[in-house]
Design an enzyme around this catalytic site. Sequence first.
Site, mmCIF file in Angstrom:
data_model
loop_
_atom_site.group_PDB
_atom_site.id
_atom_site.type_symbol
_atom_site.label_atom_id
_atom_site.label_comp_id
_atom_site.label_asym_id
_atom_site.label_seq_id
_atom_site.Cartn_x
_atom_site.Cartn_y
_atom_site.Cartn_z
ATOM 1 N N GLU A 52 11.204 15.254 1.098
ATOM 2 C CA GLU A 52 11.687 15.350 -0.273
ATOM 3 C C GLU A 52 12.961 14.524 -0.377
ATOM 4 O OE1 GLU A 52 13.173 18.643 -3.590
ATOM 5 O OE2 GLU A 52 12.497 19.292 -1.607
ATOM 6 N N ARG A 71 10.281 24.005 14.056
ATOM 7 C CA ARG A 71 11.212 22.923 13.764
ATOM 8 C C ARG A 71 12.269 22.829 14.859
ATOM 9 N NH1 ARG A 71 15.252 24.749 8.835
ATOM 10 N NH2 ARG A 71 16.377 26.395 9.955
ATOM 11 N N LYS A 88 19.628 20.957 4.538
ATOM 12 C CA LYS A 88 20.148 19.949 3.613
ATOM 13 C C LYS A 88 21.151 20.554 2.645
ATOM 14 C CE LYS A 88 16.375 16.578 3.453
ATOM 15 N NZ LYS A 88 15.375 15.933 2.579
#
Length: 784
Positions: free
Chosen positions: A159, A392, A402
């Site tokens: 994104e 992850r 983020k």
Amino acid sequence: AARVFHASAAGATVHGPHQTEQPPLWCEAGDERRFGSHPHRCTFSFEDLGGGLLRDLTLIMASATLIHPAGPRQAASAAAAWRGGAAAASLGAVLVVCGRRSLHLRLRSVRVFSTQAAAKAQAAVLETVETSNFVEDIVAKDSSKGTYSGRVCTRFPPEPNGYLHIGHAKSICLNFGIARKFSGTCNLRFDDTNPASEKQEYIDSIKEDVRWLGFEWDGPAHYASDYFGKLYEWAKMFVEKDWAYIDELTAEEISEYRGSLTRPGKDSPYRNRPIEESLALLEKMRAGEVEAGKAVLRAKIDMAHNNVIMRDPIMYRIVKDTPHPRTGTDWPIYPSYDWAHGLSDAIEQVTHSVCTLEFNMHNELYDWFNERVKSMGCLECEALPRQHEFARLEMTNIVVSKRKLKRLVDGGYVDGWDDPRMPTLSGMRRRGYPASSLRRLCELIGVTKVPTAVIEFNLLEACVRDACKEETNAKLLCVLQPLRVTVTNYDSAADEIIEVPADAEGLPLRKLPFGRELLLDREDFMEVPEPGFKRLTLGGRAKLRYGYVITCDEVVKDEHGEVVELRCSYDPESLGKPPPKKVAPVIGLAHATSSVPIRARLYDRLFSEPRPEEREDFMDALNSKSLAVMDARCEPCVTELCGPDLLGNDKESPLVQFERCGYFALDRLESERSVQSGGPLVFNRTVTIKEAWKPAGKKYLGGDRIAAASASIGAAHSTGLHANQPTDQLIDFSAGFSCHASTGIVWRIQGILLSMSFGVFRAVLQHRFLYVACALASEPRATA
């Protein structure tokens, strides 16, 4: 784990006394990758396997499983019976990972059983020998079954709401790596469905980061916005089939009606509104006639579903007065991630959609949307893509959210997304990290589904250090903290030029000036030396790099008692000769006037605590000493390698090793600003020569204390769960890291972790040495 038996890759050899007169089948490099059909005692030695660390740790378990088709318990029992005694009812093994470069696995006195079942089990595993993680196993299985007609297509779908960080590097390497390994394709697709937080700046940086890591996507870059028209038409078809409806509940009411993990949801009062009414409202939403927050389009699934995600998820919401980076203000409504993501995969005919574990609960919805759209005849793919999740990348001393990284940037705690202290790929590139180091890190940590695995920051630095060693050609002299030195017996008015010949690594002929006024690093001098200090001291002697032997005769201090000058004498006959035995090791120098001033930026971890996210506010763990700026002096050759000529072009700045100071990279951004204002070049320290960081308040084990740590492990084990075992059955670290299991000691990982000090284990791990002792015995608990 199957790569243990890949002889051509591991260079393995099976040898031992034959138990029958029939000739055995040898497992050697270039052979058929199978073991002999006759039982024999054997010893395996595998070196430099590489690959994921977790995969390497499973070698012990896999070895015993493959040796006997019925599993490790039967293998252990059979081994005990074969050797004639219950005392040998265990298979001992030691895995030693030393600097990640060398891996040795030895199984002592293990019998290979020659049964048809064993041969079949071995052959089945060896068919997947080229795969290195469970995702690649899935891809290989689908390819062998012809699920997608032999096609392999993955995608990396970021994104564009921020810069990529180190966690994205793992996903990039995995997705592009799968496509490369299976001769497939990998798409770069931007999930641009939230215009409020997306910028063209982020899109450009993501493309640059992917290319920097060494990958290139197939064809042009894709965008979810490319499919906005199709997604909207399909949404209308969903409403026409009564698979979706317009809901006018508020966001708070929708959350309340959805229920929880322990409480089922309840139907919205708008759930059964007429199809024509929902369709008309959807068209008004598309025309921009409905205010934001007044209505959403929801799929009609099941409000009592066990999976909360399946309780009438939102498909479209209204976002007005926010221009999209690509479509501008054409769309007042935007699809949700769940609606756009899976269908974008299907449109692009992706075969394997690989994402992190946070999306595990979305897997069912991913399939539900795709299957419904395919049933309408709107998708051309022969087989729908499937979503596969992996854990992850989590690492100590950083954050990879983020939202939190944006808070650091917006609050001015760092100098932008590309600050060299940031865990972003652009920050690491600016700091001088070689791209190969991140690829190596992703290879080492492997791919698992363990969500709690946290990687030590030391491992990243170790990979960077190894890559710098391979990619750095220039080694220059530099003084980070200059201390004035006057050579009192140097009588000549002119400086002497010491020539350092050109080397094979690419450095040209270097000319080092030597004269009356020199500079040494403050860390190389101590007036009253501490125990173990082996550099220049008052009254002591030291050898200058490429120069003479000097003796410190006098120390000059200022009014605060700080040393400001050393007055030394030099030995004119010592040039080009090895220093005498009582002379301190070689130290660096710089000429007081002929050396080049530079600005060195030394970086530490951004967070002083290993897990800053465990704080109530992660900002409280910020390291106030994460940046130190030094006005240093370097030898003149630095301007030839990293001079101002590099600032005006796209040529990559070379990595430079400042001897005994670390690996440095030219900071183009800061250097341009500095040079324009008449300042010096600016260098970022990429990583130190040796591992030097230590946790605050904890005693760090240096390289010379590893033997002591090993002894502590053995002592702790002997007084722990197995205190009744003789000490000669412990790991013999002095005998090639072999395991003594002659009287049946059962090694358990949990036994070691519980019986020894966790602080010792962590210190050993931080020093890049991992000692793991494990065994497979006949008890189920030991096997687990």
